[in-house]
Design a protein around this motif. Sequence first.
Motif, PDB file in Angstrom:
ATOM      1  N   ILE A  32     -14.396  -3.340   2.202  1.00 18.04           N
ATOM      2  CA  ILE A  32     -13.760  -3.581   0.911  1.00 18.04           C
ATOM      3  C   ILE A  32     -12.708  -4.660   1.125  1.00 18.04           C
ATOM      4  N   HIS A  33     -12.959  -5.839   0.564  1.00 18.85           N
ATOM      5  CA  HIS A  33     -12.020  -6.953   0.691  1.00 18.85           C
ATOM      6  C   HIS A  33     -10.686  -6.533   0.087  1.00 18.85           C
ATOM      7  N   ILE A  34      -9.596  -6.975   0.691  1.00 11.06           N
ATOM      8  CA  ILE A  34      -8.264  -6.549   0.248  1.00 11.06           C
ATOM      9  C   ILE A  34      -8.021  -6.880  -1.226  1.00 11.06           C
ATOM     10  N   GLU A  35      -8.522  -8.012  -1.706  1.00  9.30           N
ATOM     11  CA  GLU A  35      -8.321  -8.353  -3.120  1.00  9.30           C
ATOM     12  C   GLU A  35      -9.086  -7.404  -4.036  1.00  9.30           C
ATOM     13  N   GLU A  36     -10.292  -6.999  -3.641  1.00 17.01           N
ATOM     14  CA  GLU A  36     -11.069  -6.028  -4.421  1.00 17.01           C
ATOM     15  C   GLU A  36     -10.368  -4.671  -4.407  1.00 17.01           C
ATOM     16  N   PHE A  37      -9.826  -4.299  -3.243  1.00 17.82           N
ATOM     17  CA  PHE A  37      -9.110  -3.028  -3.117  1.00 17.82           C
ATOM     18  C   PHE A  37      -7.891  -3.016  -4.037  1.00 17.82           C
ATOM     19  N   LEU A  38      -7.088  -4.088  -3.989  1.00 16.42           N
ATOM     20  CA  LEU A  38      -5.878  -4.157  -4.813  1.00 16.42           C
ATOM     21  C   LEU A  38      -6.208  -4.138  -6.307  1.00 16.42           C
ATOM     22  N   LYS A  39      -7.267  -4.829  -6.680  1.00 15.24           N
ATOM     23  CA  LYS A  39      -7.686  -4.842  -8.088  1.00 15.24           C
ATOM     24  C   LYS A  39      -8.065  -3.431  -8.528  1.00 15.24           C
ATOM     25  N   TYR A  40      -8.876  -2.743  -7.712  1.00 17.11           N
ATOM     26  CA  TYR A  40      -9.280  -1.378  -8.057  1.00 17.11           C
ATOM     27  C   TYR A  40      -8.066  -0.454  -8.095  1.00 17.11           C
ATOM     28  N   GLN A  41      -7.214  -0.532  -7.081  1.00 11.81           N
ATOM     29  CA  GLN A  41      -6.035   0.342  -7.012  1.00 11.81           C
ATOM     30  C   GLN A  41      -5.140   0.147  -8.241  1.00 11.81           C
ATOM     31  N   ASN A  42      -4.949  -1.095  -8.667  1.00  8.70           N
ATOM     32  CA  ASN A  42      -4.134  -1.383  -9.846  1.00  8.70           C
ATOM     33  C   ASN A  42      -4.750  -0.753 -11.099  1.00  8.70           C
TER      34      ASN A  42
ATOM     35  N   ARG B 230     -18.865   0.702 -13.078  1.00  4.34           N
ATOM     36  CA  ARG B 230     -19.814   1.655 -13.636  1.00  4.34           C
ATOM     37  C   ARG B 230     -19.421   3.085 -13.261  1.00  4.34           C
ATOM     38  N   SER B 231     -18.881   3.230 -12.070  1.00  8.97           N
ATOM     39  CA  SER B 231     -18.509   4.549 -11.557  1.00  8.97           C
ATOM     40  C   SER B 231     -17.142   4.977 -12.098  1.00  8.97           C
ATOM     41  N   LYS B 232     -16.900   6.267 -11.999  1.00  7.76           N
ATOM     42  CA  LYS B 232     -15.648   6.852 -12.472  1.00  7.76           C
ATOM     43  C   LYS B 232     -14.474   6.307 -11.655  1.00  7.76           C
ATOM     44  N   VAL B 233     -13.406   5.937 -12.344  1.00  8.68           N
ATOM     45  CA  VAL B 233     -12.183   5.458 -11.706  1.00  8.68           C
ATOM     46  C   VAL B 233     -11.245   6.649 -11.547  1.00  8.68           C
ATOM     47  N   ASN B 234     -10.812   6.885 -10.315  1.00  9.60           N
ATOM     48  CA  ASN B 234      -9.919   7.999 -10.009  1.00  9.60           C
ATOM     49  C   ASN B 234      -8.561   7.430  -9.637  1.00  9.60           C
ATOM     50  N   LYS B 235      -7.491   7.888 -10.272  1.00 12.71           N
ATOM     51  CA  LYS B 235      -6.175   7.295 -10.051  1.00 12.71           C
ATOM     52  C   LYS B 235      -5.593   7.557  -8.663  1.00 12.71           C
ATOM     53  N   SER B 236      -6.145   8.504  -7.914  1.00 13.02           N
ATOM     54  CA  SER B 236      -5.546   8.842  -6.630  1.00 13.02           C
ATOM     55  C   SER B 236      -6.397   8.505  -5.405  1.00 13.02           C
ATOM     56  N   SER B 237      -7.599   7.896  -5.628  1.00  8.52           N
ATOM     57  CA  SER B 237      -8.453   7.614  -4.473  1.00  8.52           C
ATOM     58  C   SER B 237      -9.503   6.560  -4.813  1.00  8.52           C
ATOM     59  N   ILE B 238     -10.162   6.086  -3.751  1.00  7.66           N
ATOM     60  CA  ILE B 238     -11.302   5.178  -3.922  1.00  7.66           C
ATOM     61  C   ILE B 238     -12.545   5.941  -3.447  1.00  7.66           C
ATOM     62  N   SER B 239     -13.526   6.019  -4.317  1.00  7.82           N
ATOM     63  CA  SER B 239     -14.709   6.839  -4.034  1.00  7.82           C
ATOM     64  C   SER B 239     -15.812   6.038  -3.347  1.00  7.82           C
TER      65      SER B 239
END
Length: 189
Positions: A114-124, A136-145
């Motif tokens: 997971i590229h750091i920019e993709e990680f930061l975008k998802y985390q934000n 498409r997948s469920k976004v969870n506020k406390s983790s990356i699935s």
Amino acid sequence: MATNQGKLFEEDFQKSAAQSVEKIFFVRLKDTHIPVDLRSRVRVTKNDYDCMMFAKNHLFTLELKSTKDKSISFQESVIKQHQIDKLSEANTYEGVISGFIMNFREPENKVYFIHIEEFLKYQNIAQNQIKEHTYRSKVNKSSISLAICEEIGIEIKGFKPRTRWHYHLKDFVMEAINTYANKEEGNSK
């Protein structure tokens, strides 16, 4: 030899680099172990990330995470803020590709970069609960699935000849360079 599953994954990843058909220079940054009774009295430097790889004129700064669960928590005890910051900083340099290697051990060993920019975008998006996104997948506020990693990551295929895993790092290196090296040019220092 390690017995912790995360450490075993790190060892397997390092051995895969050493056994790669194409030369991959690999440096694993060792964690400092301080006995519990000394931790309050000793200052320990924190590793910026777990390892660095050099291949095809690119430096990869990588933090490896391994879990038996279907997601990896954003909690500070799992993904430390200084690791995110250092990966993000390293990524600003030309020729550097930074990110997380996420290992989901169950039910079948799946590994994603997971590229750091993709990680930061998802985390934000996850932590700020932004409703409009393209996942498409469920976004969870406390983790990356695992499902999100499948969407945004590069799968690192592997096989288990007997008891330990071997990963196809040459294929990963080429795909990561093809995907992220062109993005770096407008981002370099």
